[in-house]
Design a protein around this motif. Structure first.
Motif, PDB file in Angstrom:
ATOM      1  N   GLY A 114       8.336 -13.513 -11.045  1.00  0.00           N
ATOM      2  CA  GLY A 114       9.158 -13.596  -9.846  1.00  0.00           C
ATOM      3  C   GLY A 114       9.348 -12.205  -9.278  1.00  0.00           C
ATOM      4  N   VAL A 115       9.077 -12.055  -8.000  1.00  0.00           N
ATOM      5  CA  VAL A 115       9.282 -10.790  -7.311  1.00  0.00           C
ATOM      6  C   VAL A 115      10.123 -11.072  -6.077  1.00  0.00           C
ATOM      7  CG1 VAL A 115       8.206  -8.838  -6.150  1.00  0.00           C
ATOM      8  CG2 VAL A 115       7.075  -9.880  -8.112  1.00  0.00           C
ATOM      9  N   SER A 116      11.189 -10.303  -5.924  1.00  0.00           N
ATOM     10  CA  SER A 116      12.073 -10.479  -4.782  1.00  0.00           C
ATOM     11  C   SER A 116      12.423  -9.114  -4.212  1.00  0.00           C
ATOM     12  CB  SER A 116      13.370 -11.186  -5.196  1.00  0.00           C
ATOM     13  OG  SER A 116      13.108 -12.427  -5.792  1.00  0.00           O
ATOM     14  N   VAL A 117      12.807  -9.105  -2.946  1.00  0.00           N
ATOM     15  CA  VAL A 117      13.339  -7.915  -2.302  1.00  0.00           C
ATOM     16  C   VAL A 117      14.758  -8.240  -1.877  1.00  0.00           C
ATOM     17  CG1 VAL A 117      13.155  -6.369  -0.317  1.00  0.00           C
ATOM     18  CG2 VAL A 117      11.086  -7.079  -1.536  1.00  0.00           C
ATOM     19  N   ASP A 170      11.692 -15.818   4.861  1.00  0.00           N
ATOM     20  CA  ASP A 170      13.082 -16.088   5.229  1.00  0.00           C
ATOM     21  C   ASP A 170      14.019 -15.710   4.086  1.00  0.00           C
ATOM     22  OD1 ASP A 170      12.428 -17.068   7.741  1.00  0.00           O
ATOM     23  OD2 ASP A 170      12.242 -19.134   7.016  1.00  0.00           O
ATOM     24  N   PRO A 171      15.076 -14.957   4.396  1.00  0.00           N
ATOM     25  CA  PRO A 171      16.021 -14.572   3.337  1.00  0.00           C
ATOM     26  C   PRO A 171      16.899 -15.748   2.923  1.00  0.00           C
ATOM     27  CG  PRO A 171      16.783 -13.758   5.457  1.00  0.00           C
ATOM     28  CD  PRO A 171      15.436 -14.389   5.690  1.00  0.00           C
ATOM     29  N   VAL A 172      17.326 -15.698   1.673  1.00  0.00           N
ATOM     30  CA  VAL A 172      18.311 -16.649   1.159  1.00  0.00           C
ATOM     31  C   VAL A 172      19.483 -15.831   0.633  1.00  0.00           C
ATOM     32  CG1 VAL A 172      16.619 -18.407   0.551  1.00  0.00           C
ATOM     33  CG2 VAL A 172      17.270 -16.706  -1.145  1.00  0.00           C
ATOM     34  N   GLY A 173      20.667 -16.345   0.691  1.00  0.00           N
ATOM     35  CA  GLY A 173      21.825 -15.650   0.135  1.00  0.00           C
ATOM     36  C   GLY A 173      22.028 -14.269   0.708  1.00  0.00           C
ATOM     37  N   LEU A 203      -1.084 -11.024  -0.432  1.00  0.00           N
ATOM     38  CA  LEU A 203      -0.335  -9.986   0.271  1.00  0.00           C
ATOM     39  C   LEU A 203       0.691 -10.656   1.174  1.00  0.00           C
ATOM     40  CD1 LEU A 203      -0.016  -6.949   1.125  1.00  0.00           C
ATOM     41  CD2 LEU A 203      -1.635  -7.472   2.957  1.00  0.00           C
ATOM     42  N   VAL A 204       1.929 -10.165   1.121  1.00  0.00           N
ATOM     43  CA  VAL A 204       2.973 -10.656   2.010  1.00  0.00           C
ATOM     44  C   VAL A 204       3.940  -9.510   2.284  1.00  0.00           C
ATOM     45  CG1 VAL A 204       4.480 -11.482   0.159  1.00  0.00           C
ATOM     46  CG2 VAL A 204       4.628 -12.533   2.415  1.00  0.00           C
ATOM     47  N   ASP A 259       6.687 -17.643  -4.176  1.00  0.00           N
ATOM     48  CA  ASP A 259       5.866 -18.685  -3.555  1.00  0.00           C
ATOM     49  C   ASP A 259       4.864 -18.106  -2.568  1.00  0.00           C
ATOM     50  OD1 ASP A 259       7.171 -20.616  -5.040  1.00  0.00           O
ATOM     51  OD2 ASP A 259       8.577 -21.120  -3.426  1.00  0.00           O
ATOM     52  N   SER A 260       5.283 -17.126  -1.783  1.00  0.00           N
ATOM     53  CA  SER A 260       4.385 -16.531  -0.792  1.00  0.00           C
ATOM     54  C   SER A 260       3.229 -15.780  -1.448  1.00  0.00           C
ATOM     55  CB  SER A 260       5.152 -15.582   0.122  1.00  0.00           C
ATOM     56  OG  SER A 260       6.115 -16.306   0.859  1.00  0.00           O
ATOM     57  N   LEU A 261       3.478 -15.226  -2.635  1.00  0.00           N
ATOM     58  CA  LEU A 261       2.430 -14.500  -3.363  1.00  0.00           C
ATOM     59  C   LEU A 261       1.660 -15.409  -4.314  1.00  0.00           C
ATOM     60  CD1 LEU A 261       4.323 -11.204  -4.204  1.00  0.00           C
ATOM     61  CD2 LEU A 261       2.400 -11.479  -2.629  1.00  0.00           C
TER      62      LEU A 261
END
Length: 105
Positions: free
Chosen positions: A31-34, A12-15, A5-6, A23-25
């Motif tokens: 790959g999961v991104s917001v 930290d955001p990139v771009g 869970l994260v 990586d956090s999950l």
């Protein structure tokens, strides 16, 4: 552990407003991104031909245009867009927008 869970605010955001959650999950194959961006934000045109990653963009809030292989695709909240790995894509946010992006080879 059978789960991870994260909260994306803790990554930290990139771009700009892109938060990579893989990586956090502790995800190796998904790959999961917001992507949480302001009106007027434009992403970098890119593809995933080298890594073979197919992506799905889900627009949770806002309005945006995805340009896929030169074709403009208008998106509204609730829309999901699948993009082939080799296709060049770019996202432009017309309003403040929140996406969930999932990708897998």
């Amino acid at each position: 552990m059978a789960h991870s869970l994260v909260n994306y605010d803790d990554v930290d955001p990139v771009g700009g407003g892109l938060h990579f959650l893989r990586d956090s999950l502790d995800c190796s194959n998904l790959g999961v991104s917001v992507l949480d961006v302001e009106a007027g934000w434009s992403g970098k045109a890119h593809d995933h031909a080298d890594d073979g990653e197919e992506e799905v963009y889900v627009l949770v809030e806002g309005e945006a245009t995805a340009t896929v292989e030169g074709e403009a695709v208008s998106m509204s909240a609730g829309d999901a867009l699948r993009v082939d790995p080799a296709a060049t894509r770019r996202i432009d946010a017309e309003t403040d927008s929140l996406f969930v992006v999932a990708g897998a080879p």
